[in-house]
Design a protein around this motif. Sequence first.
Motif, PDB file in Angstrom:
ATOM      1  N   GLU A 269      35.354  26.417  37.612  1.00 39.95           N
ATOM      2  CA  GLU A 269      36.831  26.398  37.707  1.00 39.95           C
ATOM      3  C   GLU A 269      37.245  26.182  39.166  1.00 39.95           C
ATOM      4  OE1 GLU A 269      37.626  30.772  36.800  1.00 39.95           O
ATOM      5  OE2 GLU A 269      36.768  30.390  34.778  1.00 39.95           O
ATOM      6  N   GLU A 270      36.432  26.532  40.123  1.00 35.24           N
ATOM      7  CA  GLU A 270      37.040  25.925  41.488  1.00 35.24           C
ATOM      8  C   GLU A 270      37.054  24.703  41.736  1.00 35.24           C
ATOM      9  OE1 GLU A 270      35.581  29.916  44.312  1.00 35.24           O
ATOM     10  OE2 GLU A 270      34.768  27.909  44.511  1.00 35.24           O
TER      11      GLU A 270
ATOM     12  N   GLU B 155      29.101  34.644  35.499  1.00 38.06           N
ATOM     13  CA  GLU B 155      30.266  34.328  36.290  1.00 38.06           C
ATOM     14  C   GLU B 155      30.132  33.355  37.728  1.00 38.06           C
ATOM     15  OE1 GLU B 155      30.519  38.101  34.428  1.00 38.06           O
ATOM     16  OE2 GLU B 155      28.985  37.393  35.373  1.00 38.06           O
TER      17      GLU B 155
ATOM     18  N   GLU C 222      30.948  29.945  35.692  1.00 36.98           N
ATOM     19  CA  GLU C 222      32.184  29.909  35.680  1.00 36.98           C
ATOM     20  C   GLU C 222      33.059  29.589  36.966  1.00 36.98           C
ATOM     21  OE1 GLU C 222      32.379  32.810  31.575  1.00 36.98           O
ATOM     22  OE2 GLU C 222      32.852  33.819  33.875  1.00 36.98           O
ATOM     23  N   GLN C 223      32.494  30.133  37.993  1.00 41.17           N
ATOM     24  CA  GLN C 223      33.150  30.183  39.260  1.00 41.17           C
ATOM     25  C   GLN C 223      33.128  28.549  39.726  1.00 41.17           C
ATOM     26  OE1 GLN C 223      32.138  32.812  42.654  1.00 41.17           O
ATOM     27  NE2 GLN C 223      33.134  31.673  44.154  1.00 41.17           N
TER      28      GLN C 223
ATOM     29  N   LYS D   6      27.575  36.783  43.966  1.00 45.40           N
ATOM     30  CA  LYS D   6      27.067  36.720  42.505  1.00 45.40           C
ATOM     31  C   LYS D   6      25.861  35.820  42.407  1.00 45.40           C
ATOM     32  CE  LYS D   6      31.902  35.969  40.739  1.00 45.40           C
ATOM     33  NZ  LYS D   6      32.722  35.573  42.055  1.00 45.40           N
TER      34      LYS D   6
ATOM     35  N   TYR E 273      26.827  26.564  47.090  1.00 44.04           N
ATOM     36  CA  TYR E 273      27.412  28.110  46.663  1.00 44.04           C
ATOM     37  C   TYR E 273      25.948  28.887  46.702  1.00 44.04           C
ATOM     38  CZ  TYR E 273      31.763  26.733  44.182  1.00 44.04           C
ATOM     39  OH  TYR E 273      32.927  26.150  43.963  1.00 44.04           O
TER      40      TYR E 273
END
Length: 211
Positions: free
Chosen positions: A166-167, A159, A162-163, A153, A146
């Motif tokens: 969750e992903e 956020e 959280e990404q 972001k 990432y």
Amino acid sequence: MPTIDKKIKNIIFDYGNVIFKIDFERTQKAFESLGINNVESFFSHKQHHTIFNDFETGKINANEFRDGVRKICERPDLTDQQIDRTWNSLLIGVEEGNHDLLLRLKDKYRTFLLSNINEIHLDFINKYLKTEFNLSGNEGFFEKVYYSHLVGKRKPNKEIFEQVLEENNLIKEETLFIDDSPQHLKTAADLGINTYLMTYPDTIQKLFKDL
């Protein structure tokens, strides 16, 4: 040096000063040479001008970043090469053994890279990795990478954490986040993620020496 809790199944790594050595003072001195005043508030580990946030979240591209530096410096004569060289002076390199460690960790944990980065730095790093290690990038060391400017972001905003959770269906209690910035770790900890602050002379090789 603490041991890694046995409940940990996932590790999220920061890049700068965790895997890849960087030096903020070098870049501060380089910016001063361009005519930047109050360089501590312009660019430092704890705070910086909004232009860097915009660049790290992809709101502006490399050309817009360079034009912004020229405007802030009041130096319209600065070339792209001068600005890039100043900005890239932050980047030192990967400590010997870090890549081997990351490959071993990938066999034992689900590993991820989460980096506040930008177009100019990533281009430099990819060229460095190709020249020094014959690698096309960092993707081979992690399940997923990432980069802030590509996902829009950045840390410490919740956020981005959280990404990642969750992903990849990560359980926060089973996840460890390693970073050198306390403000980034605070957000992760507030979300329930385990954290470790990497400070000199700590290294990931010392942290995982019993692996």
